[in-house]
Design a protein around this motif. Structure first.
Motif, PDB file in Angstrom:
ATOM      1  N   ILE A  90      43.744 -50.755  22.767  1.00  0.00           N
ATOM      2  CA  ILE A  90      42.391 -50.791  23.219  1.00  0.00           C
ATOM      3  C   ILE A  90      42.907 -50.816  24.782  1.00  0.00           C
ATOM      4  CG2 ILE A  90      40.349 -52.229  23.566  1.00  0.00           C
ATOM      5  CD1 ILE A  90      40.426 -51.490  21.189  1.00  0.00           C
ATOM      6  N   VAL A  91      42.098 -50.771  26.047  1.00  0.00           N
ATOM      7  CA  VAL A  91      42.496 -50.068  27.022  1.00  0.00           C
ATOM      8  C   VAL A  91      41.322 -50.980  28.017  1.00  0.00           C
ATOM      9  CG1 VAL A  91      43.576 -48.853  28.927  1.00  0.00           C
ATOM     10  CG2 VAL A  91      44.541 -48.681  27.142  1.00  0.00           C
ATOM     11  N   GLY A  92      41.414 -51.769  28.794  1.00  0.00           N
ATOM     12  CA  GLY A  92      40.714 -52.721  29.422  1.00  0.00           C
ATOM     13  C   GLY A  92      40.927 -52.739  31.397  1.00  0.00           C
ATOM     14  N   TYR A  93      40.156 -51.880  31.762  1.00  0.00           N
ATOM     15  CA  TYR A  93      39.972 -52.368  33.839  1.00  0.00           C
ATOM     16  C   TYR A  93      39.224 -52.997  33.524  1.00  0.00           C
ATOM     17  CZ  TYR A  93      37.168 -48.275  32.918  1.00  0.00           C
ATOM     18  OH  TYR A  93      36.264 -47.385  32.946  1.00  0.00           O
ATOM     19  N   ASP A  94      39.765 -53.842  34.930  1.00  0.00           N
ATOM     20  CA  ASP A  94      38.552 -54.356  36.606  1.00  0.00           C
ATOM     21  C   ASP A  94      38.424 -53.638  37.508  1.00  0.00           C
ATOM     22  OD1 ASP A  94      36.753 -55.806  37.111  1.00  0.00           O
ATOM     23  OD2 ASP A  94      37.834 -57.596  37.670  1.00  0.00           O
ATOM     24  N   ILE A  95      38.017 -52.613  38.307  1.00  0.00           N
ATOM     25  CA  ILE A  95      38.324 -51.926  38.757  1.00  0.00           C
ATOM     26  C   ILE A  95      37.847 -52.293  40.537  1.00  0.00           C
ATOM     27  CG2 ILE A  95      38.896 -49.539  39.824  1.00  0.00           C
ATOM     28  CD1 ILE A  95      40.835 -50.524  37.217  1.00  0.00           C
ATOM     29  N   THR A  96      38.156 -52.212  41.400  1.00  0.00           N
ATOM     30  CA  THR A  96      37.023 -52.485  42.406  1.00  0.00           C
ATOM     31  C   THR A  96      35.992 -52.032  43.212  1.00  0.00           C
ATOM     32  OG1 THR A  96      39.068 -53.253  44.190  1.00  0.00           O
ATOM     33  CG2 THR A  96      38.537 -55.497  42.617  1.00  0.00           C
ATOM     34  N   SER A  97      36.622 -50.560  43.194  1.00  0.00           N
ATOM     35  CA  SER A  97      36.907 -48.869  44.565  1.00  0.00           C
ATOM     36  C   SER A  97      35.737 -48.206  43.217  1.00  0.00           C
ATOM     37  CB  SER A  97      37.222 -48.995  44.939  1.00  0.00           C
ATOM     38  OG  SER A  97      37.032 -47.492  45.417  1.00  0.00           O
ATOM     39  N   PRO A  98      34.595 -48.387  43.615  1.00  0.00           N
ATOM     40  CA  PRO A  98      33.586 -47.151  42.830  1.00  0.00           C
ATOM     41  C   PRO A  98      33.980 -45.666  42.195  1.00  0.00           C
ATOM     42  CG  PRO A  98      32.302 -48.812  44.066  1.00  0.00           C
ATOM     43  CD  PRO A  98      33.583 -48.745  43.731  1.00  0.00           C
ATOM     44  N   LEU A 155      35.769 -50.679  28.612  1.00  0.00           N
ATOM     45  CA  LEU A 155      37.173 -51.048  27.597  1.00  0.00           C
ATOM     46  C   LEU A 155      36.690 -49.472  26.286  1.00  0.00           C
ATOM     47  CD1 LEU A 155      37.788 -53.030  26.402  1.00  0.00           C
ATOM     48  CD2 LEU A 155      36.609 -53.553  25.630  1.00  0.00           C
ATOM     49  N   PHE A 156      38.284 -49.102  26.708  1.00  0.00           N
ATOM     50  CA  PHE A 156      38.711 -48.051  25.691  1.00  0.00           C
ATOM     51  C   PHE A 156      39.803 -47.844  24.118  1.00  0.00           C
ATOM     52  CE2 PHE A 156      37.374 -46.668  29.166  1.00  0.00           C
ATOM     53  CZ  PHE A 156      36.340 -44.664  29.366  1.00  0.00           C
ATOM     54  N   VAL A 157      39.424 -47.435  23.597  1.00  0.00           N
ATOM     55  CA  VAL A 157      40.153 -46.686  22.449  1.00  0.00           C
ATOM     56  C   VAL A 157      41.470 -46.148  21.970  1.00  0.00           C
ATOM     57  CG1 VAL A 157      38.595 -46.410  20.296  1.00  0.00           C
ATOM     58  CG2 VAL A 157      40.466 -47.661  19.902  1.00  0.00           C
ATOM     59  N   GLY A 158      41.803 -45.679  22.062  1.00  0.00           N
ATOM     60  CA  GLY A 158      42.832 -44.633  22.305  1.00  0.00           C
ATOM     61  C   GLY A 158      44.020 -44.541  21.049  1.00  0.00           C
ATOM     62  N   CYS A 159      44.438 -43.360  20.487  1.00  0.00           N
ATOM     63  CA  CYS A 159      45.595 -43.324  19.883  1.00  0.00           C
ATOM     64  C   CYS A 159      46.210 -42.129  19.826  1.00  0.00           C
ATOM     65  CB  CYS A 159      44.580 -43.162  18.047  1.00  0.00           C
ATOM     66  SG  CYS A 159      46.420 -43.121  16.563  1.00  0.00           S
ATOM     67  N   TRP A 160      47.722 -43.063  20.318  1.00  0.00           N
ATOM     68  CA  TRP A 160      48.660 -41.859  20.714  1.00  0.00           C
ATOM     69  C   TRP A 160      50.195 -42.887  20.262  1.00  0.00           C
ATOM     70  CZ3 TRP A 160      45.469 -45.466  24.199  1.00  0.00           C
ATOM     71  CH2 TRP A 160      45.166 -44.499  24.934  1.00  0.00           C
ATOM     72  N   ASN A 199      44.897 -49.341  42.430  1.00  0.00           N
ATOM     73  CA  ASN A 199      45.272 -50.050  43.703  1.00  0.00           C
ATOM     74  C   ASN A 199      45.770 -51.788  43.144  1.00  0.00           C
ATOM     75  OD1 ASN A 199      45.641 -52.280  45.169  1.00  0.00           O
ATOM     76  ND2 ASN A 199      44.645 -50.926  46.370  1.00  0.00           N
ATOM     77  N   ARG A 200      47.367 -51.430  42.901  1.00  0.00           N
ATOM     78  CA  ARG A 200      47.599 -52.835  41.846  1.00  0.00           C
ATOM     79  C   ARG A 200      46.900 -54.511  42.397  1.00  0.00           C
ATOM     80  NH1 ARG A 200      53.039 -50.798  39.161  1.00  0.00           N
ATOM     81  NH2 ARG A 200      52.572 -48.873  39.211  1.00  0.00           N
ATOM     82  N   ARG A 201      46.860 -54.500  43.747  1.00  0.00           N
ATOM     83  CA  ARG A 201      46.901 -55.702  44.677  1.00  0.00           C
ATOM     84  C   ARG A 201      45.095 -56.235  44.199  1.00  0.00           C
ATOM     85  NH1 ARG A 201      49.322 -55.804  50.339  1.00  0.00           N
ATOM     86  NH2 ARG A 201      47.551 -57.853  50.064  1.00  0.00           N
ATOM     87  N   HIS A 202      44.578 -54.611  43.938  1.00  0.00           N
ATOM     88  CA  HIS A 202      43.002 -55.761  43.573  1.00  0.00           C
ATOM     89  C   HIS A 202      42.391 -55.162  42.218  1.00  0.00           C
ATOM     90  CE1 HIS A 202      42.660 -56.271  48.085  1.00  0.00           C
ATOM     91  NE2 HIS A 202      43.326 -54.747  48.203  1.00  0.00           N
ATOM     92  N   ASP A 203      43.034 -54.594  41.156  1.00  0.00           N
ATOM     93  CA  ASP A 203      42.511 -53.756  39.847  1.00  0.00           C
ATOM     94  C   ASP A 203      43.486 -54.338  38.751  1.00  0.00           C
ATOM     95  OD1 ASP A 203      40.823 -51.821  41.830  1.00  0.00           O
ATOM     96  OD2 ASP A 203      42.726 -50.883  41.463  1.00  0.00           O
ATOM     97  N   ASP A 204      42.806 -54.729  37.981  1.00  0.00           N
ATOM     98  CA  ASP A 204      43.717 -54.814  36.659  1.00  0.00           C
ATOM     99  C   ASP A 204      43.357 -53.437  35.121  1.00  0.00           C
ATOM    100  OD1 ASP A 204      44.734 -56.269  34.360  1.00  0.00           O
ATOM    101  OD2 ASP A 204      43.144 -58.077  34.875  1.00  0.00           O
ATOM    102  N   VAL A 205      44.629 -54.232  34.752  1.00  0.00           N
ATOM    103  CA  VAL A 205      44.671 -52.317  33.769  1.00  0.00           C
ATOM    104  C   VAL A 205      45.479 -52.872  32.418  1.00  0.00           C
ATOM    105  CG1 VAL A 205      44.606 -50.203  32.899  1.00  0.00           C
ATOM    106  CG2 VAL A 205      43.932 -51.094  35.160  1.00  0.00           C
ATOM    107  N   ARG A 206      44.491 -53.514  31.317  1.00  0.00           N
ATOM    108  CA  ARG A 206      45.553 -54.068  30.714  1.00  0.00           C
ATOM    109  C   ARG A 206      45.572 -52.913  28.977  1.00  0.00           C
ATOM    110  NH1 ARG A 206      44.725 -60.832  31.494  1.00  0.00           N
ATOM    111  NH2 ARG A 206      44.337 -60.210  34.416  1.00  0.00           N
ATOM    112  N   ALA A 207      46.201 -53.430  28.590  1.00  0.00           N
ATOM    113  CA  ALA A 207      46.379 -52.894  26.613  1.00  0.00           C
ATOM    114  C   ALA A 207      47.017 -53.142  26.070  1.00  0.00           C
ATOM    115  CB  ALA A 207      47.073 -51.194  27.281  1.00  0.00           C
ATOM    116  N   TRP A 208      46.542 -53.494  24.937  1.00  0.00           N
ATOM    117  CA  TRP A 208      46.222 -53.984  23.725  1.00  0.00           C
ATOM    118  C   TRP A 208      46.544 -53.430  22.527  1.00  0.00           C
ATOM    119  CZ3 TRP A 208      42.354 -55.295  27.251  1.00  0.00           C
ATOM    120  CH2 TRP A 208      42.440 -56.261  27.593  1.00  0.00           C
ATOM    121  N   PRO A 209      47.968 -53.342  21.389  1.00  0.00           N
ATOM    122  CA  PRO A 209      48.319 -52.950  20.428  1.00  0.00           C
ATOM    123  C   PRO A 209      47.429 -53.127  19.594  1.00  0.00           C
ATOM    124  CG  PRO A 209      50.093 -54.371  21.207  1.00  0.00           C
ATOM    125  CD  PRO A 209      49.452 -53.642  22.099  1.00  0.00           C
ATOM    126  N   VAL A 210      47.221 -52.581  18.516  1.00  0.00           N
ATOM    127  CA  VAL A 210      46.064 -52.735  17.522  1.00  0.00           C
ATOM    128  C   VAL A 210      46.960 -52.749  16.350  1.00  0.00           C
ATOM    129  CG1 VAL A 210      43.573 -52.648  15.793  1.00  0.00           C
ATOM    130  CG2 VAL A 210      43.563 -51.680  18.696  1.00  0.00           C
TER     131      VAL A 210
END
Length: 120
Positions: free
Chosen positions: A8-16, A37-42, A59-70
């Motif tokens: 599961i990959v989720g993000y909060d991105i500050t720039s459109p 929120l996305f789901v991928g099988c890789w 932008n690592r100072r403003h954005d947040d991307v996280r991934a969780w293995p299911v």
């Protein structure tokens, strides 16, 4: 054959502009679950390519991307619309919250709001 894992990959991105780029990048190899929120099988190598691509786009100072293995034996609690066609996460059953919300419209244990059984 290489082992594949569901993420599961989720993000909060500050720039459109970056937001669109991140979404397009994930849409190439994953399915959208919700707006960010996305789901991928890789395989491990595929996940690394996806993750490296994301790192280049944000932008690592403003954005947040996280991934969780299911986990393979995951139990997923859901309310509302079904997962995208072909996506199965764990047992994908309505539980827990179904008991809490018992009596409210649209909540049925063991399926989605239509009563159809999901998962497998």
């Amino acid at each position: 054959m290489r082992a594949r894992r569901t993420w599961i990959v989720g993000y909060d991105i500050t720039s459109p502009k970056r937001l669109r780029r991140v979404a397009k990048h994930l849409e190439k190899s994953a399915s959208r679950l919700q707006f960010s929120l996305f789901v991928g099988c890789w395989s491990e190598a595929e996940f690394e390519r996806v993750w490296t691509g994301l790192a280049r786009l944000i932008n690592r100072r403003h954005d947040d991307v996280r991934a969780w293995p299911v986990p393979e034996a995951a139990v997923v609690t859901t309310i509302g619309t079904a997962l995208p066609e072909g996506i199965v996460l764990g047992e994908a059953r309505s539980q827990g919250l179904g008991r809490i919300l018992a009596g409210e419209a649209g909540v049925r244990s063991g399926g989605d709001s239509t009563g159809r059984r999901r998962g497998g």
